[in-house]
Design a protein around this motif. Structure first.
Motif, PDB file in Angstrom:
ATOM      1  N   ARG A  58      73.704 -41.088 -63.437  1.00 47.01           N
ATOM      2  CA  ARG A  58      73.956 -41.865 -62.212  1.00 47.01           C
ATOM      3  C   ARG A  58      72.857 -41.613 -61.177  1.00 47.01           C
ATOM      4  O   ARG A  58      72.361 -42.545 -60.540  1.00 47.01           O
ATOM      5  N   ARG A  59      72.478 -40.357 -61.000  1.00 44.42           N
ATOM      6  CA  ARG A  59      71.458 -40.012 -60.015  1.00 44.42           C
ATOM      7  C   ARG A  59      70.153 -40.733 -60.296  1.00 44.42           C
ATOM      8  O   ARG A  59      69.540 -41.327 -59.398  1.00 44.42           O
ATOM      9  N   ARG A  60      69.705 -40.718 -61.535  1.00 45.41           N
ATOM     10  CA  ARG A  60      68.434 -41.357 -61.896  1.00 45.41           C
ATOM     11  C   ARG A  60      68.524 -42.876 -61.776  1.00 45.41           C
ATOM     12  O   ARG A  60      67.558 -43.535 -61.389  1.00 45.41           O
ATOM     13  N   LEU A  61      69.669 -43.430 -62.093  1.00 47.27           N
ATOM     14  CA  LEU A  61      69.848 -44.869 -62.024  1.00 47.27           C
ATOM     15  C   LEU A  61      69.815 -45.383 -60.592  1.00 47.27           C
ATOM     16  O   LEU A  61      69.217 -46.410 -60.283  1.00 47.27           O
ATOM     17  N   LEU A  62      70.469 -44.640 -59.681  1.00 45.38           N
ATOM     18  CA  LEU A  62      70.641 -45.117 -58.312  1.00 45.38           C
ATOM     19  C   LEU A  62      69.504 -44.709 -57.380  1.00 45.38           C
ATOM     20  O   LEU A  62      69.377 -45.265 -56.286  1.00 45.38           O
ATOM     21  N   ALA A  63      68.676 -43.771 -57.797  1.00 46.07           N
ATOM     22  CA  ALA A  63      67.621 -43.243 -56.915  1.00 46.07           C
ATOM     23  C   ALA A  63      66.711 -44.316 -56.327  1.00 46.07           C
ATOM     24  O   ALA A  63      66.293 -44.209 -55.166  1.00 46.07           O
ATOM     25  N   PRO A  64      66.347 -45.388 -57.045  1.00 43.54           N
ATOM     26  CA  PRO A  64      65.431 -46.385 -56.461  1.00 43.54           C
ATOM     27  C   PRO A  64      66.073 -47.356 -55.475  1.00 43.54           C
ATOM     28  O   PRO A  64      65.357 -48.172 -54.875  1.00 43.54           O
ATOM     29  N   LEU A  65      67.387 -47.310 -55.287  1.00 42.57           N
ATOM     30  CA  LEU A  65      68.058 -48.317 -54.468  1.00 42.57           C
ATOM     31  C   LEU A  65      67.704 -48.186 -52.996  1.00 42.57           C
ATOM     32  O   LEU A  65      67.454 -47.088 -52.483  1.00 42.57           O
ATOM     33  N   SER A  66      67.739 -49.334 -52.322  1.00 39.48           N
ATOM     34  CA  SER A  66      67.522 -49.350 -50.868  1.00 39.48           C
ATOM     35  C   SER A  66      68.211 -50.579 -50.294  1.00 39.48           C
ATOM     36  O   SER A  66      68.585 -51.509 -51.020  1.00 39.48           O
ATOM     37  N   GLY A  67      68.372 -50.568 -48.973  1.00 37.98           N
ATOM     38  CA  GLY A  67      68.940 -51.727 -48.296  1.00 37.98           C
ATOM     39  C   GLY A  67      70.448 -51.802 -48.413  1.00 37.98           C
ATOM     40  O   GLY A  67      71.155 -50.798 -48.420  1.00 37.98           O
ATOM     41  N   TYR A  74      73.853 -41.939 -54.076  1.00 35.51           N
ATOM     42  CA  TYR A  74      73.157 -42.994 -53.339  1.00 35.51           C
ATOM     43  C   TYR A  74      72.093 -42.376 -52.432  1.00 35.51           C
ATOM     44  O   TYR A  74      72.383 -41.447 -51.681  1.00 35.51           O
ATOM     45  N   PRO A  75      70.865 -42.881 -52.481  1.00 38.14           N
ATOM     46  CA  PRO A  75      69.796 -42.310 -51.651  1.00 38.14           C
ATOM     47  C   PRO A  75      69.925 -42.746 -50.191  1.00 38.14           C
ATOM     48  O   PRO A  75      70.624 -43.717 -49.870  1.00 38.14           O
ATOM     49  N   ASP A  76      69.240 -42.039 -49.323  1.00 37.34           N
ATOM     50  CA  ASP A  76      69.272 -42.358 -47.896  1.00 37.34           C
ATOM     51  C   ASP A  76      68.724 -43.747 -47.602  1.00 37.34           C
ATOM     52  O   ASP A  76      69.035 -44.326 -46.557  1.00 37.34           O
ATOM     53  N   ALA A  77      67.909 -44.278 -48.502  1.00 34.34           N
ATOM     54  CA  ALA A  77      67.326 -45.601 -48.283  1.00 34.34           C
ATOM     55  C   ALA A  77      68.371 -46.719 -48.344  1.00 34.34           C
ATOM     56  O   ALA A  77      68.085 -47.844 -47.924  1.00 34.34           O
ATOM     57  N   VAL A  78      69.558 -46.427 -48.868  1.00 31.76           N
ATOM     58  CA  VAL A  78      70.656 -47.406 -48.833  1.00 31.76           C
ATOM     59  C   VAL A  78      71.201 -47.423 -47.413  1.00 31.76           C
ATOM     60  O   VAL A  78      71.759 -46.439 -46.935  1.00 31.76           O
ATOM     61  N   THR A  79      71.037 -48.538 -46.738  1.00 37.13           N
ATOM     62  CA  THR A  79      71.412 -48.631 -45.321  1.00 37.13           C
ATOM     63  C   THR A  79      72.861 -49.037 -45.117  1.00 37.13           C
ATOM     64  O   THR A  79      73.433 -48.782 -44.052  1.00 37.13           O
ATOM     65  N   GLU A  80      73.457 -49.686 -46.123  1.00 33.07           N
ATOM     66  CA  GLU A  80      74.863 -50.078 -46.034  1.00 33.07           C
ATOM     67  C   GLU A  80      75.447 -50.131 -47.435  1.00 33.07           C
ATOM     68  O   GLU A  80      74.831 -50.679 -48.348  1.00 33.07           O
ATOM     69  N   LEU A  81      76.636 -49.546 -47.594  1.00 34.15           N
ATOM     70  CA  LEU A  81      77.324 -49.552 -48.877  1.00 34.15           C
ATOM     71  C   LEU A  81      78.705 -50.167 -48.713  1.00 34.15           C
ATOM     72  O   LEU A  81      79.504 -49.714 -47.888  1.00 34.15           O
ATOM     73  N   VAL A  82      78.979 -51.196 -49.490  1.00 36.93           N
ATOM     74  CA  VAL A  82      80.307 -51.805 -49.565  1.00 36.93           C
ATOM     75  C   VAL A  82      80.806 -51.587 -50.987  1.00 36.93           C
ATOM     76  O   VAL A  82      80.121 -51.950 -51.951  1.00 36.93           O
ATOM     77  N   LYS A 135      70.928 -61.314 -53.007  1.00 41.68           N
ATOM     78  CA  LYS A 135      69.799 -62.046 -52.443  1.00 41.68           C
ATOM     79  C   LYS A 135      68.888 -62.506 -53.584  1.00 41.68           C
ATOM     80  O   LYS A 135      68.887 -61.904 -54.666  1.00 41.68           O
ATOM     81  N   PRO A 136      68.110 -63.545 -53.379  1.00 44.02           N
ATOM     82  CA  PRO A 136      67.105 -63.915 -54.389  1.00 44.02           C
ATOM     83  C   PRO A 136      66.208 -62.713 -54.710  1.00 44.02           C
ATOM     84  O   PRO A 136      65.711 -62.040 -53.815  1.00 44.02           O
ATOM     85  N   GLY A 137      66.057 -62.431 -55.985  1.00 48.28           N
ATOM     86  CA  GLY A 137      65.280 -61.270 -56.398  1.00 48.28           C
ATOM     87  C   GLY A 137      66.069 -59.978 -56.412  1.00 48.28           C
ATOM     88  O   GLY A 137      65.538 -58.930 -56.807  1.00 48.28           O
ATOM     89  N   GLY A 138      67.337 -60.021 -55.995  1.00 45.10           N
ATOM     90  CA  GLY A 138      68.176 -58.831 -55.993  1.00 45.10           C
ATOM     91  C   GLY A 138      68.553 -58.410 -57.404  1.00 45.10           C
ATOM     92  O   GLY A 138      68.391 -59.160 -58.376  1.00 45.10           O
ATOM     93  N   ALA A 139      69.066 -57.178 -57.541  1.00 41.04           N
ATOM     94  CA  ALA A 139      69.276 -56.592 -58.863  1.00 41.04           C
ATOM     95  C   ALA A 139      70.727 -56.197 -59.106  1.00 41.04           C
ATOM     96  O   ALA A 139      71.395 -55.649 -58.222  1.00 41.04           O
ATOM     97  N   LEU A 140      71.182 -56.466 -60.317  1.00 46.32           N
ATOM     98  CA  LEU A 140      72.410 -55.881 -60.846  1.00 46.32           C
ATOM     99  C   LEU A 140      72.005 -54.599 -61.546  1.00 46.32           C
ATOM    100  O   LEU A 140      71.250 -54.624 -62.525  1.00 46.32           O
ATOM    101  N   VAL A 141      72.486 -53.466 -61.057  1.00 45.07           N
ATOM    102  CA  VAL A 141      72.060 -52.151 -61.526  1.00 45.07           C
ATOM    103  C   VAL A 141      73.261 -51.440 -62.156  1.00 45.07           C
ATOM    104  O   VAL A 141      74.343 -51.407 -61.556  1.00 45.07           O
ATOM    105  N   GLY A 142      73.070 -50.880 -63.344  1.00 47.31           N
ATOM    106  CA  GLY A 142      74.201 -50.171 -63.930  1.00 47.31           C
ATOM    107  C   GLY A 142      73.986 -49.758 -65.356  1.00 47.31           C
ATOM    108  O   GLY A 142      72.892 -49.841 -65.908  1.00 47.31           O
TER     109      GLY A 142
END
Length: 212
Positions: free
Chosen positions: A29-38, A54-62, A129-136
């Motif tokens: 999970r850590r390696r998968l989520l590390a690149p996330l932001s926004g 979740y890294p600090d670069a994630v500004t909002e989590l729902v 968003k356009p260009g957004g990613a489904l991560v999992g």
């Protein structure tokens, strides 16, 4: 579509899953989520297993979760971690959020158990968003005919009923492609520390992109 409630699964699963985190799932999970932001939406957050990663670069989590008991556990986990997360009731097939508003959607071992994969993937695509990613990561059906037939039989008679709607035999990668996602960054791995039979199942891991 109203999702079937699975309160018994929500009661026994967290204790069983905690052992898997220690065996290697937490590091995955850590390696998968590390690149996330926004701005990030998580589907089926359960008891909050992803929350510490979740890294600090994630500004909002729902985080969307249909089971009340899981939502209570997730809120307690977020409070324990000091994580600001909006944990809301909802299903993958009818996400209670606006369109084209998230940089990423996270689904870890969720698409195996949604009631309608095509509808869930259409919703994921809608809210990204356009260009957004489904991560999992997701375990998927085996390629071999004999093993895949055995998985389908096991789903029908036992597995799905005992494990919160989970299916061993789904072609989730095919469904993601059919929904219009770019799967160039999705790879196949094995998770040998998971319980049998999913320890023998192929897993897909990575990011699938909504076209820009």
């Amino acid at each position: 579509m109203a999702r079937r409630k699975r309160p018994l699964f929500a009661r026994w699963y967290p204790d069983a899953a905690a052992q898997l985190e220690e065996r290697g799932l937490a590091d995955r999970r850590r390696r998968l989520l590390a690149p996330l932001s926004g701005r990030v939406l998580e589907l089926g957050c359960g008891f909050g297993a992803n929350f510490p990663h979740y890294p600090d670069a994630v500004t909002e989590l729902v985080a969307v979760e249909p089971e009340e008991h899981f939502r209570d556990l997730a809120r307690a986990r977020a409070d324990e971690l000091g994580l600001k997360a909006a944990i809301v009731e909802g299903t993958a097939e009818a996400l209670p959020v606006e369109s084209a508003s998230f940089d990423a959607v996270v689904a870890t071992a969720v698409l195996c158990s949604v009631d309608d994969q095509a509808a869930a993937l259409a919703e994921i695509k809608r809210v990204l968003k356009p260009g957004g990613a489904l991560v999992g990561f997701e375990h998927v059906g085996s390629a071999g005919r004999a093993r895949h037939t055995a998985e389908r039989v096991l789903d029908a008679v036992l597995w799905t009923h005992l494990n919160g709607g989970c299916h061993l035999s789904r072609d989730t990668l095919g469904a993601i492609r059919a929904a219009g996602f770019d799967t160039a960054d999705v790879r196949e791995e094995r998770f040998p520390y998971l319980p049998f039979p999913v320890s023998k199942s192929p897993h897909i891991v990575g990011s699938a992109r909504k076209p820009a």
